[in-house]
Design a protein around this motif. Sequence first.
Motif, short mmCIF file in Angstrom:
data_model
loop_
_atom_site.label_atom_id
_atom_site.label_comp_id
_atom_site.label_asym_id
_atom_site.label_seq_id
_atom_site.Cartn_x
_atom_site.Cartn_y
_atom_site.Cartn_z
N ALA A 199 0.79 -1.22 0.00
CA ALA A 199 0.00 0.00 0.00
C ALA A 199 0.82 1.28 0.00
N PHE A 200 2.05 1.24 0.57
CA PHE A 200 2.87 2.44 0.69
C PHE A 200 4.29 2.15 0.18
N PRO A 201 4.40 1.84 -1.13
CA PRO A 201 5.69 1.37 -1.65
C PRO A 201 6.77 2.44 -1.71
N LEU A 202 6.42 3.72 -1.65
CA LEU A 202 7.38 4.81 -1.59
C LEU A 202 6.97 5.76 -0.47
N PRO A 203 7.94 6.46 0.11
CA PRO A 203 7.63 7.32 1.26
C PRO A 203 6.54 8.36 0.99
N TYR A 204 6.51 8.94 -0.24
CA TYR A 204 5.55 10.00 -0.50
C TYR A 204 4.11 9.50 -0.58
N VAL A 205 3.92 8.20 -0.79
CA VAL A 205 2.58 7.68 -1.04
C VAL A 205 1.66 7.92 0.16
N ALA A 206 2.19 7.80 1.38
CA ALA A 206 1.35 7.97 2.57
C ALA A 206 0.70 9.34 2.59
N ALA A 207 1.43 10.37 2.18
CA ALA A 207 0.88 11.73 2.20
C ALA A 207 -0.13 11.95 1.10
N TYR A 208 -0.02 11.20 0.00
CA TYR A 208 -0.88 11.40 -1.16
C TYR A 208 -1.84 10.23 -1.38
N LYS A 209 -1.94 9.32 -0.43
CA LYS A 209 -2.56 8.02 -0.68
C LYS A 209 -4.00 8.13 -1.21
N PHE A 210 -4.20 7.49 -2.35
CA PHE A 210 -5.53 7.32 -2.91
C PHE A 210 -5.83 5.82 -2.93
N TRP A 211 -6.90 5.42 -2.28
CA TRP A 211 -7.22 3.99 -2.18
C TRP A 211 -8.18 3.57 -3.30
N PRO A 212 -7.78 2.64 -4.15
CA PRO A 212 -8.75 2.05 -5.09
C PRO A 212 -9.90 1.42 -4.31
N SER A 213 -11.11 1.64 -4.75
CA SER A 213 -12.26 1.17 -3.97
C SER A 213 -12.57 -0.30 -4.20
N VAL A 214 -12.03 -0.91 -5.25
CA VAL A 214 -12.21 -2.34 -5.49
C VAL A 214 -10.88 -2.94 -5.92
#
Length: 969
Positions: free
Chosen positions: A918-933
């Motif tokens: 879910a968070f493969p790079l450090p920046y992803v946590a701040a920008y995280k968009f979750w696919p709904s399916v």
Amino acid sequence: MKLNTKYEEKFEGRHIAPGDADTAEMLKATGVDTLDELIAQTVPAKIRLKKPLNLPAAKSEFNYLKDLKETASKNKVFRSYIGQGYYDVIVPGVIQRNILENPGWYTQYTPYQAEIAQGRLQALLNFQTMVVDLTGMEIANASLLDEGTAAAEAMFMQYTLRKKEDAKTFFVSEEVFPQTIDILKTRAQPYGITLQIGDHRTVELTDDMFGAIIQYPAGNGQVYNYTGFVAKGHEKGIKTTVVADIMSLVLLTPPGEWGADIVVGSTQRFGVPMGFGGPHAAYFATKEEYKRSIPGRIIGVTIDSAGNYALRMALQTREQHIRRDKATSNICTAQALLAIMAGMYSVYHGPQGLKLIAERVHGLAILLSQSLEGLGYKQLNDNYFDTVKFDLGDLVGPIHSEALNNEVNLNYNGSIVTISVDETTSPEDIKTLVRLFAKVKGKTINDVDFDGLQANITTVIPADLQRTSAYLTHAIFNTHHSEHEMLRYIKSLETKDLSLCHSMIALGSCTMKLNATTEMVPVTWAEFSRMHPFAPTDQTGGYMQLFDELNRWLSEITGFAAMSLQPNAGAQGEYAGLMVIRAYHHDRGDHHRNIVLIPSSAHGTNPASAAMAGMKIIVVKCDDNGNIDVADLKAKADEHKDDLSCLMVTYPSTHGVFEESIIDICQIIHDNGGQVYMDGANMNAQVGLTSPATIGADVCHLNLHKTFCIPHGGGGPGMGPIGVAKHLVPYLPGHAVVDIDNGKAIHAVSAAPWGSASILIISHAYIAMMGPDGLTNATRYAILNANYIKARLENHYPVLYTGSHGRCAHEMILDCRSFKSAGIEVVDIAKRLMDYGFHAPTVSFPVAGTVMVEPTESEPKHELDRFCDAMIAIRKEIAAIEKGESDKTDNPLKNAPHTVATVTGNEWERPYSRQKAAFPLPYVAAYKFWPSVGRVNDTYGDRTLICSCPPLTEYEFEETEVTTPEYGT
């Protein structure tokens, strides 16, 4: 401090993202010192413009809106009762603010990546369900461009389904709207289809007829019982298309219940402003047995990798990219944003609310009819929904004058006048009409028992034509009727969709650039949004000024003599341009010129459009570098010189390269008597640096939703105006209702005279605020951003094609085919990018197993870097599989995308960590968009095609193995 009286903020600096420091870093990374040096290495010198664009100086955002207000004031927004397919509406504020004016909805891309598009897919499924329910048909698509072109698509579908090859006649009721008949004439000509226009009550249906089309209610307002007509047609194998007013279907027996084969129409009445003609979502409904022939997109229900309810585009409009000249339609877009609005209008009002609105409209029409009859006028329609008809004889002139004095527009045809009431009409409006009709006869409203009539309204719809069947019974249409509920429902869907609000959408060929707020604001101004497209020209001065300016500006940018603003999508522009070329050849007596040369790399719409224009396609080879094989082109041009109509070419090429032989290519075509059609999909790499006319083209369409900032809207609206050289100007499209005098105009290609007129404001604003220097710099930075990405990624992904100096244009193709040895398909990369917060670039087009990346000038360096970091990280994940460090079938790419339910579940048995998922790079946590399916199961959806909202009890599915075939976007 000295007072600064000259400062005016430049919009260019807001539109073009990279600043001076970022520009310097990117230039260094690409190996050049200046932007001019990069452009010199990218755009061939012999096609570069010798002087800057001759356009007005850039305006600030504030001054543009101030000046546009003055322009808008030249539009006189009279009370319109013209009807003819266009009606004033009440746009629910919760829908206007949270969808039409919301970048979370209008900056989305077409939902080809279903896992991050579940919100708009559900909204479009609602639209399909609404259409199926109201028409009484079995299946519907997710919208078409407008009512007229939907009718033309229906005619062609009937033609392709005909049983008798020699059946070439199509019956058209004379009461079909004239703009629709005009488009039918355009579409019929290339196929040798004969239109027999007449009275459905007296026509003799013959064996050479393959289909028929009728209007319900008729264009004159009469509601006919067509049951017998349809039955007689079926006895002779003749299918019938019904053009139906969707609001009337709330009260009238739906066509599906009396035998219709296809039902089309506009959903404009469901909360979409007139906007001087558009954009509006047309609908297309038919029988289940014809689902493989239906044009456009169909949204279907399937499951995801966990067996949960999910949606996807089941039957994709872009089948022409596969079938090309064998495609049954060239449609490459829809009116998704407007279809979503119309569907939400039904959700908000529900079946009871819609019935109240329809009954009110019908009741006011009856009140008007009876009131005018009380004054001695004879109403000619006995059965009607919203439109009354009078023969005024010698009184038509005085009525016309008195109506204008009261700022009222009626629909006149000689001495016949029709008056169409709508959702916005009030009893006071009816009184105004009665007063002006009374005045002409020397009477007053007191000569009518208005209050008595109003208190005793009884429907004039016969019992056998009154609707008795239920509609909109699904819970979605019976829940969200308070504004708070509606707001939350809209937002719940919005949060499931990735848009430009979240991150860059680097789609090659699709140019997902900034749609600035200032460009969007005027679209909903009443001076523009409430204008009827058939309003008298002396009331439309603001629009005429805007069109004239946009015509001149786009002509300057393209180098052409004139534009037609009518085509309301890119593929429509292609078709219009080819029909103009066809008319030019025919006018010269060259009826035999029907050969079109098309490079093998062309967009799939090119051959599809050419086939629709009655042309024979000859494919030209491309060389190993992706360029047109000039020797092959010359050989084929020479071979077919007597019959050569044109060449269709995209520039820069679909492979993302400025071909240096383009001038020679165009000259070869001209030397052999042909014309050059340039596909304008890649104009974002041309503006201010070169032009279609400079390279030698005779005609080209412009995707205003790409280069000129009209939003993609989740799959539409778009605009595709065409520019032409001087010798082709006389043949630009005309219109049956509004006089567009081009001399030798072809018939209309869109229902409204200026297409989706209200969104032309967006492109007008963009050009006016950017000015000549800003537009040129936008192109330069689009090229810089692309070459910066290329510099960062070319050591990780092979770049398939480049120019002679190793440069790409505004886009590039990254070759992913070698990853197949590790079991990784390009679709796995697309799905894994979702975990990094990005929409995939264009997948497997124009080359299977590749991605095509286009960043646009609107993206800052840090966003380009985020994307590049994600692509490099994914390449390392692939390398781990190649080295055997990661399982070939159970790895982050194959399992992508990872939903929040999966990552936070109680069980985790995968050989990599939740954080890796879910968070493969450090920046992803701040920008995280979750696919709904999770990954959508296309195979399951193909086996069980469900194209309307299923009952809630069916939302759970058994877990099924997921197989997702590779596809193009």
